[in-house]
Design a protein around this motif. Structure first.
Motif, PDB file in Angstrom:
ATOM      1  N   THR A   8      -7.629  -0.789  -1.834  1.00 49.06           N
ATOM      2  CA  THR A   8      -6.986  -1.855  -1.050  1.00 49.06           C
ATOM      3  C   THR A   8      -7.782  -3.141  -1.243  1.00 49.06           C
ATOM      4  N   PRO A  17      -2.374  -2.685  -0.987  1.00 52.70           N
ATOM      5  CA  PRO A  17      -2.756  -1.444  -1.678  1.00 52.70           C
ATOM      6  C   PRO A  17      -2.527  -1.547  -3.189  1.00 52.70           C
ATOM      7  N   THR A  72      -3.609  -6.906   3.936  1.00 48.76           N
ATOM      8  CA  THR A  72      -4.196  -5.806   3.151  1.00 48.76           C
ATOM      9  C   THR A  72      -3.169  -5.371   2.116  1.00 48.76           C
TER      10      THR A  72
END
Length: 349
Positions: free
Chosen positions: A249, A258, A256
Motif C-alpha cells: 500500500t 493498494p 491509501t
C-alpha cells in the motif's frame, strides 16, 4: 606223424600205432595168446584159492555227525539213504508252518500299527505341496517382451479436504519497504480484503508491504485472492503465476492506494497472458483493487512507469489511477501512479 612199424609185422598187416613222442610203439600181440577174464573165472579162482563168494561194494555215505544227548535212550535219527522217507521229517514241516503263521501275524501287526498310529499323523499334517513356479510367457511375435504390470494399490480415501501446499513468503523487494505488516483474513472475500486495509492519509508518503494470511496462519495463495478481486481476468491464467505474491500500500495525503507484484512461472512470458490482463479494461474489475469507489474512468491510454511501457486509466477521484505493466517477468499493478513508481524503486529497477 612218424611212419613206424611194429617189429615182426607181416607185410600188408596193420601198421603199428605211433605216439609221435619218440616212444616205442605198441606191438601187435597174436590173437592166440590173449586170455579172456570173466566174472565166473574170477569166482572160480577165488574158490580154488580158499576165498568166499564175492560181495558187491557199497560206498560209504558222507553223513554229518548228529548231536546225541548224553545219558538218554534216544538214538540219532535214521538217515535217508536211497530216497526213503523217515518219521523224523514231520517236525521240520511243522516248524515251517509255525514260521509262516508267525510271519503272517507280524505283517498283520505292522499293518494295524501303520493304520492306527502312522496314518493319522500324515492325515493331520499333510506334506507341503510343491511350489509351482510361474512360467514366463513366450515373447510376443514382434520380439517385444511383455513386462508384467505392477500391482495396483488403492490409496485410502480421506474424507478431509486436501489442504493447499504451505507457501513460504519471500518478498520481491530488493530494497525493503518502510513498514511490513501481516493481515489475517478470517474469510477470503472481496469485502474482507478491502476492509482489512485501512484507508488513511499521511503527510509524508508511507510505503508498506502487506502479507495476507488465512485463518490457519498460512500465506493466502495469489490465485485465491484473484478469485475474489478479479475472477474474470485471472480465471484462465491463474496457474501462470507464482502463488507467493508481494502486496503493498502507498499512503499519501489523498488516501491509501493498494498494489501488488507477482512473478510469472518459468516458461511463461508476458505475451502468454497479455490479452487476459487487458480484459480488465472492459470487464470493470479494475475498480475492485481500490479500497473505496474511485469514481468514473476517463479511458485507457498507453504510458510509461520508469523505463517500462504501461497501460493506465484515471478515475474521477483525486489520486486514483489504475496502472498495470510488466517489469521483465514481474506483473506490477498499482492504484496510484506514484505508488507504481515507488514499487519499481523497491524492486531495484
Amino acid at each position: 606223424m612218424e611212419n613206424n612199424q611194429f617189429p615182426n609185422q607181416p607185410s600188408g598187416g596193420p601198421k603199428p600205432l605211433g605216439t609221435g613222442e619218440g616212444e616205442v610203439p605198441l606191438q601187435n600181440i597174436p590173437v592166440e595168446n590173449i586170455t579172456m577174464r570173466t566174472m565166473d573165472s574170477d569166482v572160480k579162482s577165488i574158490k580154488e584159492n580158499g576165498g568166499g563168494n564175492p560181495t558187491p561194494y557199497i560206498p560209504k555215505q558222507n553223513i554229518p555227525p548228529q548231536n546225541i544227548p548224553m545219558g538218554g535212550d534216544q538214538f540219532p535219527p535214521a538217515q535217508n539213504i536211497g530216497g526213503n522217507s523217515f518219521p523224523n521229517e514231520e517236525p521240520k514241516k511243522n516248524k515251517g508252518v509255525l514260521i509262516g503263521i508267525i510271519s503272517f501275524l507280524v505283517v498283520i501287526g505292522l499293518g494295524l500299527l501303520g493304520y492306527f498310529f502312522v496314518y493319522p499323523i500324515f492325515k493331520n499334517n499333510p506334506p507341503p505341496k510343491p511350489e509351482v513356479k510361474q512360467q514366463t510367457p513366450p515373447p510376443a511375435p514382434d520380439n517385444k517382451v511383455e513386462k508384467p504390470l505392477p500391482p495396483v494399490t488403492e490409496k485410502p480415501t480421506s474424507t478431509e479436504p486436501q489442504k493447499p501446499p504451505q507457501i513460504i513468503h519471500s518478498s520481491l523487494f530488493k530494497n525493503p519497504a518502510d513498514v511490513s505488516s501481516e493481515i489475517s483474513l478470517s474469510s477470503v472475500t472481496l469485502g474482507a480484503y478491502q476492509s482489512s486495509l485501512q484507508n488513511t492519509t499521511a503527510d509524508v508518503p508511507l510505503f508498506k508491504e502487506i502479507v495476507f494470511k488465512g485463518g490457519d496462519n498460512n500465506i493466502i495463495p495469489f490465485a485465491s485472492l484473484m478469485e475474489v478481486i478479479a475472477p474474470q481476468t485471472f480465471s484462465a491464467i491463474r496457474d501462470s503465476f507464482n502463488q507467493d505474491a508481494t502486496f503493498f500500500t502507498y499512503t499519501d495525503s489523498k488516501g491509501t492506494w493498494p498494489g501488488l507484484l507477482v512473478n510469472l512461472k518459468p516458461g511463461i512470458t508476458a505475451s502468454n497472458v497479455q490479452s487476459a490482463i487487458k480484459s480488465m479494461e472492459q470487464n470493470g474489475e479494475a475498480k475492485n483493487f481500490f479500497l473505496t469507489d474511485p469514481g468514473t474512468a476517463t479511458g485507457w491510454s498507453d504510458g510509461t512507469v520508469g523505463s517500462f511501457s504501461a497501460r493506465y486509466t484515471k478515475f474521477s477521484k483525486d489520486g486514483a489511477s489504475f496502472n498495470y505493466f510488466f517489469a521483465n517477468n514481474t506483473l506490477v499493478i498499482s492504484t496510484n501512479y506514484l505508488g507504481a513508481k515507488e514499487a519499481l524503486l523497491k524492486l531495484g529497477l
